[in-house]
Motif scaffolding. Structure first.
Motif, mmCIF file in Angstrom:
data_model
loop_
_atom_site.group_PDB
_atom_site.id
_atom_site.type_symbol
_atom_site.label_atom_id
_atom_site.label_comp_id
_atom_site.label_asym_id
_atom_site.label_seq_id
_atom_site.Cartn_x
_atom_site.Cartn_y
_atom_site.Cartn_z
ATOM 1 N N VAL A 193 1.689 8.813 1.478
ATOM 2 C CA VAL A 193 0.383 8.740 0.829
ATOM 3 C C VAL A 193 0.556 8.459 -0.656
ATOM 4 N N VAL A 194 1.489 9.173 -1.279
ATOM 5 C CA VAL A 194 1.702 8.985 -2.711
ATOM 6 C C VAL A 194 2.075 7.540 -3.012
ATOM 7 N N ILE A 195 2.978 7.010 -2.210
ATOM 8 C CA ILE A 195 3.415 5.650 -2.474
ATOM 9 C C ILE A 195 2.261 4.672 -2.312
ATOM 10 N N VAL A 196 1.516 4.848 -1.235
ATOM 11 C CA VAL A 196 0.408 3.920 -0.998
ATOM 12 C C VAL A 196 -0.611 4.037 -2.124
ATOM 13 N N LEU A 197 -0.986 5.271 -2.452
ATOM 14 C CA LEU A 197 -1.987 5.466 -3.506
ATOM 15 C C LEU A 197 -1.484 4.939 -4.841
ATOM 16 N N ALA A 198 -0.200 5.150 -5.102
ATOM 17 C CA ALA A 198 0.338 4.735 -6.391
ATOM 18 C C ALA A 198 0.431 3.213 -6.467
ATOM 19 N N LEU A 199 0.746 2.610 -5.328
ATOM 20 C CA LEU A 199 0.954 1.166 -5.353
ATOM 21 C C LEU A 199 -0.361 0.406 -5.330
ATOM 22 N N LEU A 200 -1.382 1.006 -4.690
ATOM 23 C CA LEU A 200 -2.623 0.276 -4.485
ATOM 24 C C LEU A 200 -3.201 -0.329 -5.759
ATOM 25 N N PRO A 201 -3.463 0.525 -6.786
ATOM 26 C CA PRO A 201 -4.066 -0.078 -7.980
ATOM 27 C C PRO A 201 -3.176 -1.144 -8.595
ATOM 28 N N ALA A 202 -1.884 -0.853 -8.674
ATOM 29 C CA ALA A 202 -0.971 -1.807 -9.307
ATOM 30 C C ALA A 202 -0.937 -3.116 -8.518
ATOM 31 N N ALA A 203 -0.757 -3.012 -7.208
ATOM 32 C CA ALA A 203 -0.633 -4.217 -6.397
ATOM 33 C C ALA A 203 -1.955 -4.980 -6.380
ATOM 34 N N GLY A 204 -3.057 -4.247 -6.258
ATOM 35 C CA GLY A 204 -4.368 -4.901 -6.243
ATOM 36 C C GLY A 204 -4.607 -5.649 -7.540
ATOM 37 N N GLY A 205 -4.332 -4.963 -8.641
ATOM 38 C CA GLY A 205 -4.518 -5.592 -9.943
ATOM 39 C C GLY A 205 -3.659 -6.829 -10.087
ATOM 40 N N ALA A 206 -2.404 -6.706 -9.647
ATOM 41 C CA ALA A 206 -1.486 -7.832 -9.770
ATOM 42 C C ALA A 206 -1.982 -9.016 -8.949
ATOM 43 N N ALA A 207 -2.429 -8.748 -7.715
ATOM 44 C CA ALA A 207 -2.894 -9.838 -6.854
ATOM 45 C C ALA A 207 -4.089 -10.532 -7.490
ATOM 46 N N LEU A 208 -5.002 -9.730 -7.992
ATOM 47 C CA LEU A 208 -6.206 -10.289 -8.605
ATOM 48 C C LEU A 208 -5.816 -11.152 -9.802
#
Ligand SMILES: Nc1ncnc2c1ncn2[C@@H]1O[C@H](COP(=O)(O)OP(=O)(O)OP(=O)(O)O)[C@@H](O)[C@H]1O
Ligand SMILES: [Mg+2]
Lengths: 589, 243
Positions: A522-537
């Motif tokens: 959960v921590v990894i997913v939650l931590a990665l989500l904003p970063a990865a989402g932002g990067a993709a955008l």
């Protein structure tokens, strides 16, 4: 006297249980117990109750049971395996007999006016608790293996016979071997004698079977039935049935397909058990010396394994040179890296990393030149993928050279003139370095070997940018993941402590462990989500303006910054907790 | 300099230390005595910043332990009753590690005499597992002394040492106190304490019963008798079975 021993055993058991129950008042243990019980229920009990097959019995659909002729083969095979285990038990040991007593038991019991036989008795009773528990667990986990016929009860009792007889046998064997040793027969002479005997028996059997023996033909391997028939003729001809008979008695109850067969099998199994029992009680060897040495060694070893220090578990710790020279001044966190690296394999150092990277680089470029070896590239990239996945997900559980292994030194760490977050940062540096190095190497292999020829947009330059962009992401990602198990050690030190203390196990522990494994994801997913989402955008929007490689590079920078901020926040929280932490209070039951 | 005011430590509902206040000046050696469970170890752990106090203020060498723990801890050293060492570090590596933590430049020049003073110089390349208990304790002491702390806390420093070790330990403590260090130590070996301490503080059930110089405290419990031993005073003060 025996009453006193039994009292000791039972009161210890009761007090353990009581302190467990009392501990459930703390929410963290209560939640653990609930999750653990739920898991247990879902995984085992429900299935057992419903009589449904377990997930472990692959290929078993519906109420098919093993045909009788196959069953006798299985019985013989089980007996053969048991015999092999027993034989190994006569070959492998190289020390005097030692019953494993805890250090407290040694301190109290050995000087007490207790007969040796009583101690053996005590140990036997003691091991019964573990054996019954193990038998029950195996039965639960295997979902009673319905395809064998029989019921959960017969299988449970069957397992008990196997484990209990083995236990007795090993005990008796270790006493016998001690007597041999006392008579001046070295382990190596004993080994050669046992091996010689085994060879002799094998030769006689082979000679006996010579006429009927034939290598398996293609027809024999056509279906499992023919294969079983072939095995069956092998196992039931010549002297083999006689050799296997005692072992078959022991595994008999387990393989009994129905109640009458089970009851019939009970007699011989009991007989073998009773013979073993008499044998063990009658062999009185002085085992005290060996027991003391053994218990000390065992305590040290368990502690080491629980700490994840396989180095210590595999033998005596040896002093060795550090991975790098530590200057007296500079950031104090580096001191922890230096210290914790000393507790791992000597291979983990910068030189090794550079050498491996060079080998991979040269190898990768070399393969590129010879198109004939392209197959190797696929293999290498598959290997690298596997290595990366394994390291990323299981690495943090395996590389424990951080606060988890320093838990007992908390008091000393707390007197250092450092803030809590500094201690935490220093502690995670070693596993971060180890895991990052492995991941970097995997990344390098992938960079050199993966060619997506079908993906036109994945130009070599873009590939390089992605690869380089991932390089700084790796350590922050590892650090982020390592925060979870270290937080676990800080929040549940009693739990982390039980990792080294084998006597403490239970459903609440299982539950807590599950919570942490889930927590890590959960921590990894939650931590990665904003970063990865932002990067993709970001990449999506800017690639037309600045080109894909530049967009990827900038996005990678953003991801690193974002993850680093998260790591810092996590470290700060852990540090706050560390400063308020009282190990002695936490470890109280 | 150690200034303690109104120190309270509670474990849940249980109060281990109640309203403790005292001051120890540089050059003084305070002996903390009291029956088992009186709260000596708890007090020392609070003073060394290992466990946060429930209430009260502690100043170490002029630095407030809660407000600026790093500055306060830089000035102190704590020696637990059971030496805590790192299994994989040799004696020398322990010192290198501690030196980096405290930023002791050129620590080798300090470490060697220290090891020699403590007589473990010949064990410099051995791991804790290869050392006897007394030697482990000496190593822990070497680690604590490396950064020349102004304030030292010893929990039962004399237990487990051989007679010569005890004498050396006493000399060592006295030498550092004379050089201006502030020392607090707890011990049950009262006749030894008498030779080391300038002051005593008697604790019972977390409460201070008496404190002051050895002479003051003796005078208070001596009932006019002369040459009353610290042991006798201890028993009178804590209401032991003898009286
Ligand atoms: N972590 C803890 N949680 C709850 N109670 C504690 C804890 N640590 C200590 N205590 C209690 O606080 C009291 C003081 O303990 P402390 O260890 O300070 O005594 P002590 O004076 O050092 O005794 P000794 O002479 O035996 O070393 C004792 O009653 C002890 O049971
Ligand atoms: Mg104490």
């Amino acid at each position: 006297m025996f009453g006193a021993l039994l009292y000791l055993r039972l009161t210890s058991l009761r007090n353990t249980m009581l302190s467990r129950v009392r501990r459930l008042k703390q929410p963290k243990y209560l939640v653990g117990a609930i999750v653990g019980a739920g898991y247990f229920y879902l995984m085992f009990f429900r299935r057992l109750a419903a009589g449904r097959p377990s997930v472990h019995d692959q290929g078993y659909h519906g109420p098919v049971t093993v045909p009788p002729e196959l069953l006798s083969t299985l019985l013989a095979l089980g007996a053969l395996i048991l015999l092999v285990i027993v034989t190994l038990g006569w070959i492998l040991p190289d020390q005097r007999a030692g019953l494993t007593f805890s250090e407290a038991e040694i301190a109290f019991l050995f000087p007490a006016p207790v007969r040796r036989r009583t101690l053996i008795w005590y140990k036997l009773i003691n091991s019964q608790i573990a054996i019954m528990f193990t038998a029950a667990i195996i039965t639960l986990v295997t979902g009673s293996w319905g395809f064998l016929g029989g019921s959960a009860l017969t299988h449970g009792i069957g397992w008990w016979f196997i484990l209990a007889t083995l236990n007795l046998h090993f005990m008796g064997a270790s006493f016998a071997m001690t007597r041999l040793m006392d008579n001046g027969i070295t382990p190596w002479r004993r080994r050669s004698a046992v091996l010689g005997l085994v060879a002799l028996v094998a030769l006689v059997t082979l000679a006996w079977l010579w006429r009927d023996l034939r290598a398996p033909a293609a027809a024999d391997l056509e279906s499992y039935r023919t294969a079983a028939a072939y095995l069956n003729t092998l196992l039931t001809s010549g002297p083999l049935p006689w050799l296997l008979r005692p072992a078959e008695f022991v595994v008999g109850p387990f393989f009994a397909p129905d109640t009458p067969a089970f009851l019939t099998a009970l007699g011989p199994a009991l007989l073998v058990f009773a013979l073993h029992y008499v044998w063990v009680l009658r062999s009185e060897v002085s085992f005290e010396d060996a027991s003391i040495a053994k218990s000390e060694k065992r305590a040290a070893k368990i502690a080491a394994v629980r700490e994840g220090n396989w180095r210590a578990a595999s033998g005596a710790i040896k002093a060795r040179a550090p991975a790098f020279r530590l200057a007296s001044t500079g950031r104090p966190e580096i001191a922890f890296l230096w210290k914790n690296l000393l507790s791992t394999f000597p291979l983990f150092r910068l030189g090794t990393l550079v050498a491996l990277a060079l080998v991979i680089l040269i190898g990768g470029l070399w393969i590129d030149v010879f198109p004939g070896y392209r197959g190797l590239q696929t293999a290498a990239s598959a290997f690298a993928m596997f290595m990366a996945g394994y390291t990323l997900f299981l690495g943090p559980q395996l590389a424990r050279q951080d606060f988890r292994s320093d838990l007992l030194n908390t008091d000393i760490l707390k007197t250092y003139p450092l803030r809590g977050w500094q201690v935490m940062l220093g502690e995670i540096l070693t596993p971060v370095a180890i895991l990052s190095s492995i991941l970097w190497l995997a990344l390098l292999i992938l960079l050199l070997t993966v060619h997506f020829h079908q993906l036109g947009w994945l130009t070599p330059s873009l590939r390089l940018v992605i690869g380089l962009g991932l390089v700084p992401v790796v350590p922050v990602l590892c650090a982020l993941q390592l925060l979870v198990p270290n937080a676990a050690a800080l929040l549940f030190p009693a739990w982390a402590q039980t990792m080294r203390n084998r006597s403490e196990r239970g459903i609440e522990m299982l539950g807590q462990r599950l919570i942490f494994i889930a927590g890590q994801f959960v921590v990894i997913v939650l931590a990665l989500l904003p970063a990865a989402g932002g990067a993709a955008l970001f990449i999506f929007i800017t690639q037309h303006w600045i080109g894909l490689p530049a967009a990827v590079a900038v996005a990678a920078g953003g991801v690193v910054a974002c993850l680093a901020a998260e790591v810092w926040g996590g470290l700060w929280l852990l540090g706050e907790r560390f400063e308020k932490f009282d190990l002695s209070a936490e470890l109280r039951p | 300099m150690i200034e303690v005011t109104g120190l309270i430590k509670r474990y849940g509902a249980f109060t281990a230390v109640r309203e403790l206040s005292f001051t120890v000046r540089p050059g003084e050696v305070l002996g903390l005595v009291g029956p088992n469970g009186a709260g000596k170890t708890t007090t020392l752990r609070c003073l060394a910043g290992i466990i946060p106090a429930t209430a009260g203020a502690v100043r170490i060498a002029g630095q407030d332990l809660t407000a600026d723990p790093v500055a306060a801890k830089r000035a102190l050293a704590f020696f637990p009753d059971e030496p805590r060492l790192f299994d994989y570090l040799t004696v020398r590596q322990h010192l290198a590690f501690v030196a980096r933590i405290y930023g002791v430049a050129h620590h080798e020049a300090l470490a060697q005499p220290l090891l020699e003073e403590l007589e473990i110089a010949d064990k410099a390349d051995q791991l804790p597992g290869e050392l006897s208990r007394g030697m482990k304790q000496k190593l822990a002491i070497a680690c604590g002394l490396l950064h020349s702390p102004a304030v030292m806390f010893f929990d039962e420093p004399l237990t487990g040492l051989d007679p010569l070790g005890i004498r050396r330990m006493k000399d060592s403590i006295l030498k550092r106190a004379r050089a201006g260090a502030t020392v607090v130590l707890s011990s049950h070996l009262l006749h030894l304490l008498e030779e080391v301490c300038s002051h005593v503080l008697i604790l019972k059930k977390g409460e201070k019963i008496a404190d002051g110089t050895l002479g003051d405290v003796s005078a208070r419990f001596a009932n006019g008798e002369a040459n009353v031993s610290l042991e006798e005073i201890f028993i009178r003060a804590t209401g032991g079975t003898e009286s």
